[in-house]
Every structure is written in structure tokens, then in C-alpha cells.
Design an enzyme around this catalytic site. Structure first.
Site, PDB file in Angstrom:
ATOM      1  N   GLY A 246     -72.432 -32.717   8.186  1.00 56.29           N
ATOM      2  CA  GLY A 246     -73.436 -31.559   7.789  1.00 56.29           C
ATOM      3  C   GLY A 246     -74.861 -32.067   8.146  1.00 56.29           C
ATOM      4  O   GLY A 246     -75.700 -31.214   8.651  1.00 56.29           O
TER       5      GLY A 246
ATOM      6  N   TYR B  58     -54.967 -32.496   1.534  1.00 57.91           N
ATOM      7  CA  TYR B  58     -55.948 -32.204   2.789  1.00 57.91           C
ATOM      8  C   TYR B  58     -55.618 -31.578   3.992  1.00 57.91           C
ATOM      9  O   TYR B  58     -56.438 -30.663   4.393  1.00 57.91           O
ATOM     10  CB  TYR B  58     -56.715 -33.687   2.827  1.00 57.91           C
TER      11      TYR B  58
HETATM   12  N1  LIG Z   1     -65.711 -38.182   8.694  1.00 57.21           N
HETATM   13  C1  LIG Z   1     -64.508 -38.021   9.067  1.00 57.21           C
HETATM   14  O1  LIG Z   1     -63.650 -38.659   9.363  1.00 57.21           O
HETATM   15  C2  LIG Z   1     -63.940 -36.549   9.046  1.00 57.21           C
HETATM   16  C3  LIG Z   1     -62.767 -36.279  10.017  1.00 57.21           C
HETATM   17  C4  LIG Z   1     -62.287 -34.892   9.720  1.00 57.21           C
HETATM   18  C5  LIG Z   1     -63.025 -34.161   9.122  1.00 57.21           C
HETATM   19  N2  LIG Z   1     -63.921 -34.136   8.439  1.00 57.21           N
HETATM   20  C6  LIG Z   1     -64.628 -33.161   7.609  1.00 57.21           C
HETATM   21  O2  LIG Z   1     -66.031 -32.913   7.857  1.00 57.21           O
HETATM   22  C7  LIG Z   1     -66.543 -32.435   6.911  1.00 57.21           C
HETATM   23  C8  LIG Z   1     -67.849 -33.405   6.412  1.00 57.21           C
HETATM   24  O3  LIG Z   1     -67.492 -34.484   5.972  1.00 57.21           O
HETATM   25  P1  LIG Z   1     -68.197 -35.886   6.155  1.00 57.21           P
HETATM   26  O4  LIG Z   1     -67.372 -36.628   6.851  1.00 57.21           O
HETATM   27  O5  LIG Z   1     -69.425 -35.526   6.916  1.00 57.21           O
HETATM   28  O6  LIG Z   1     -68.292 -36.381   4.762  1.00 57.21           O
HETATM   29  P2  LIG Z   1     -69.489 -36.524   3.643  1.00 57.21           P
HETATM   30  O7  LIG Z   1     -70.711 -37.352   4.246  1.00 57.21           O
HETATM   31  O8  LIG Z   1     -68.869 -36.750   2.452  1.00 57.21           O
HETATM   32  O9  LIG Z   1     -70.031 -35.081   3.822  1.00 57.21           O
HETATM   33  C9  LIG Z   1     -69.533 -33.941   3.056  1.00 57.21           C
HETATM   34  C10 LIG Z   1     -70.698 -32.980   2.213  1.00 57.21           C
HETATM   35  O10 LIG Z   1     -69.950 -32.039   1.748  1.00 57.21           O
HETATM   36  C11 LIG Z   1     -70.661 -32.120   0.579  1.00 57.21           C
HETATM   37  N3  LIG Z   1     -69.420 -31.543  -0.607  1.00 57.21           N
HETATM   38  C12 LIG Z   1     -68.523 -31.903  -1.015  1.00 57.21           C
HETATM   39  N4  LIG Z   1     -67.784 -31.201  -1.863  1.00 57.21           N
HETATM   40  C13 LIG Z   1     -68.739 -30.459  -1.981  1.00 57.21           C
HETATM   41  C14 LIG Z   1     -68.913 -28.954  -2.797  1.00 57.21           C
HETATM   42  N5  LIG Z   1     -67.836 -28.723  -3.671  1.00 57.21           N
HETATM   43  N6  LIG Z   1     -69.819 -28.245  -2.822  1.00 57.21           N
HETATM   44  C15 LIG Z   1     -70.809 -28.366  -1.891  1.00 57.21           C
HETATM   45  N7  LIG Z   1     -70.747 -29.551  -1.072  1.00 57.21           N
HETATM   46  C16 LIG Z   1     -69.889 -30.238  -1.105  1.00 57.21           C
HETATM   47  C17 LIG Z   1     -70.749 -33.561   0.185  1.00 57.21           C
HETATM   48  O11 LIG Z   1     -71.714 -33.490  -0.803  1.00 57.21           O
HETATM   49  P3  LIG Z   1     -71.690 -35.130  -1.806  1.00 57.21           P
HETATM   50  O12 LIG Z   1     -72.750 -35.838  -1.246  1.00 57.21           O
HETATM   51  O13 LIG Z   1     -72.038 -34.299  -3.321  1.00 57.21           O
HETATM   52  O14 LIG Z   1     -70.244 -35.420  -1.744  1.00 57.21           O
HETATM   53  C18 LIG Z   1     -71.476 -33.852   1.522  1.00 57.21           C
HETATM   54  O15 LIG Z   1     -72.832 -33.317   1.591  1.00 57.21           O
HETATM   55  C19 LIG Z   1     -65.724 -32.420   5.805  1.00 57.21           C
HETATM   56  O16 LIG Z   1     -65.130 -30.957   5.558  1.00 57.21           O
HETATM   57  C20 LIG Z   1     -64.575 -33.245   6.215  1.00 57.21           C
HETATM   58  O17 LIG Z   1     -63.220 -33.072   5.722  1.00 57.21           O
HETATM   59  C21 LIG Z   1     -64.565 -35.393   8.347  1.00 57.21           C
END
Ligand SMILES: NC(=O)c1ccc[n+]([C@@H]2O[C@H](COP(=O)([O-])OP(=O)(O)OC[C@H]3O[C@@H](n4cnc5c(N)ncnc54)[C@H](OP(=O)(O)O)[C@@H]3O)[C@@H](O)[C@H]2O)c1
Length: 254
Positions: free
Chosen positions: A19, A150
Site C-alpha cells: 500500500g 486467509y
Molecule cells: N506480502 C505478500 O507476500 C503478499 C502476498 C499476497 C497478498 N498480499 C496482500 O497484500 C496486502 C498488503 O500487504 P503487505 O504485504 O503490504 O503487508 P503489510 O506491510 O503488513 O501491509 C498491510 C497494510 O494493511 C494495514 N492493515 C492491516 N489491517 C488493517 C485494518 N484492519 N485496517 C486498516 N489497515 C489495516 C496494515 O497496517 P498495520 O501496519 O497496522 O499492520 C498495513 O498498512 C494485504 O492484503 C496482503 O494480504 C501480500
């Protein structure tokens, strides 16, 4: 460059990882960006790091009242939105026999129910000709051990996107899904694995990917920016894997 000039974009979960990287790429391309997050300090820090054109709003995607507050804020500050990037999500590794009702609700509430209602509540503010991108996962279409809730939460998102592709087409609103494979973000540190096991798992994952590495958040961000831009104006209903080739089945290789 300037693919998103003068567009207004809302990014949920924009204080970290994909994000945050997407907010950076959107800003570089001329958009104004509102990021959300559930922790005020993290949102403020991210907005300061993003700089000019960025703003933040504290909203927990797991709370419907926060989605209402977000919609009211967006209406007051921006009026209308061009791009909605539903990105916030959590991942917790829990084997199926151990998955509690609490775990089920925690993951579903943020990843699917919250995503669903955030999109619904912001829809009246989305311009005709605007676009929604949902951040899903290859888990939506693969079987990932220890990841039942998930994976189901992400599969539900892909399903929602297919319905919205048709329901919103009369307003020329495009709806697309991005399915990343493993991407290096702080999510890995949040999934509940001990540090040693995590490092081992990351190494194993990297080797399992045909391109022999885990992806970078900016690589996903550039794809989202493309899908959000007018360069993609005939792309709707797409589910795009960005995974270094991991979804190609290895058994196909002799
Ligand atoms: N990284 C991977 O390998 C991967 C692979 C496939 C899909 N994804 C998806 O990509 C998306 C982004 O993940 P990311 O990898 O960038 O992880 P990340 O760095 O943990 O980012 C996730 C973001 O979502 C926020 N968030 C979580 N719960 C929330 C809530 N209830 N309300 C508002 N914000 C919330 C987190 O805030 P906090 O800082 O407070 O946690 C963080 O800013 C997610 O949907 C994840 O499932 C990631």
C-alpha cells in the site's frame, strides 16, 4: 510518468508494504493520495514520508463504522474519487484443525467483510469512469498449507470483483484484481512464525519461484498504477498474478 495526473486515489492499508509503495508510485504519477491505516502514529509517519500530495485517515478496515467515517471524510475533503485501491489485509498462519472462530472472524472481517463494505460505502463517491483494484493473493487460487481462512478471504474478494465488474460496467467503472505471490513486506513479520522458521520459509519460497526470488512491493505497485490508469481503460474483470511464475505448475517441466 503522469499516468495518474490529477486523479484522486484512496488506498486502504497504505502505511506499510504494498500500500505504501503504491502510494509512492501514484504520487510520482501525479495523483493525490489518501492512505488509511488502523494506527494513527503509523499513518502519520507514512504521510510525512510520502510528502506533498499525500494525506492520511485512521480507519480500521475491520470496522464498518470506520468505513462510514472514511466515506464522510473523503466526501468532505475530495468530493469524488477516481481510484479505489482496497489493499489492507492481514495474514495469520493457522493449520485448519487449529483455526478458531476468533481467527476466522479476525481475518474475514478485515480481508473480506471490511473490503466489501469499504468498496460499497465509497462507491457513491467513485466517479463514473473510475476504477477499483482489489489486492488479493495467489492463495485465492492455490492451496496454501496452514492458510485456509486467509485463502478463503482472498478467494471471496476475487469473486466479489467478478460481480462488480458487471454490476459497475454501466457506469464505466473498471474492477480488477491483483494476485501477488510472495512479496517482501512487513507482513511476513506479522504472520506469527518464529524468526528462524520465517527465514527458512522465505528461503524456500524464493527457491520455489521460477524467477528464483521473492518480489518487491514496488513491482506490485507499478502493476496497480497501470491498472488504475487510462492506459488500462479496456481492462476490467482481470485477475493478474504477479508472482515470478510460481503459479505455473512445476510438474509441467520434464
Ligand atoms: N506480502 C505478500 O507476500 C503478499 C502476498 C499476497 C497478498 N498480499 C496482500 O497484500 C496486502 C498488503 O500487504 P503487505 O504485504 O503490504 O503487508 P503489510 O506491510 O503488513 O501491509 C498491510 C497494510 O494493511 C494495514 N492493515 C492491516 N489491517 C488493517 C485494518 N484492519 N485496517 C486498516 N489497515 C489495516 C496494515 O497496517 P498495520 O501496519 O497496522 O499492520 C498495513 O498498512 C494485504 O492484503 C496482503 O494480504 C501480500
Amino acid at each position: 510518468m503522469n499516468q495518474l495526473l490529477n486523479k484522486v486515489a484512496v488506498i486502504t492499508g497504505g502505511n506499510s508494504g504494498i500500500g505504501f509503495a503504491t502510494a509512492q508510485v501514484f504520487l510520482t504519477n501525479g495523483a493525490r493520495v489518501l492512505i488509511t491505516g488502523r494506527k494513527e502514529a503509523a499513518v502519520n509517519q507514512a504521510v510525512a514520508a510520502l510528502g506533498s500530495g499525500a494525506a492520511g485517515f485512521v480507519a480500521d478496515q475491520g470496522k464498518l463504522s470506520d468505513a462510514d467515517a472514511l466515506a464522510a471524510h473523503v466526501k468532505a475533503e475530495y468530493g469524488q474519487v477516481d481510484v479505489l485501491f482496497i489493499n489492507a489485509g492481514i495474514a495469520q498462519m493457522v493449520p485448519f484443525p487449529d483455526a478458531s472462530e476468533q481467527h476466522f472472524d479476525d481475518v474475514m472481517n478485515i480481508n473480506f467483510k471490511g473490503a466489501f463494505f469499504t468498496a460499497q460505502k465509497l462507491l457513491p463517491l467513485l466517479k463514473d469512469g473510475g476504477t477499483i483494484v482489489f489486492l488479493s493473493s495467489i492463495s485465492a487460487i492455490s492451496g496454501m498449507v496452514g492458510n485456509a481462512v486467509y485463502s478463503a478471504s482472498k478467494a471471496a474478494l476475487n469473486s466479489l470483483a467478478r460481480t462488480l465488474t458487471r454490476e459497475l460496467a454501466p457506469r464505466n467503472i473498471r474492477v480488477n484484481v491483483v494476485n501477488p505471490g510472495p512479496i517482501a513486506t512487513p507482513i511476513f513479520e506479522k504472520i506469527g512464525l518464529p524468526a528462524e522458521q520465517l527465514e527458512e520459509a522465505k528461503g524456500r519460497l524464493g527457491q520455489a519461484i521460477p524467477l528464483q526470488r521473492i518480489g518487491e512491493a514496488v513491482e506490485v505497485a507499478r502493476l496497480v498504477a497501470f491498472l488504475a490508469s487510462d492506459d488500462a481503460k479496456f481492462i476490467s474483470g482481470a485477475e493478474v498474478n504477479i508472482d515470478g511464475g510460481i503459479m505455473v505448475h512445476p510438474v509441467a517441466t520434464l
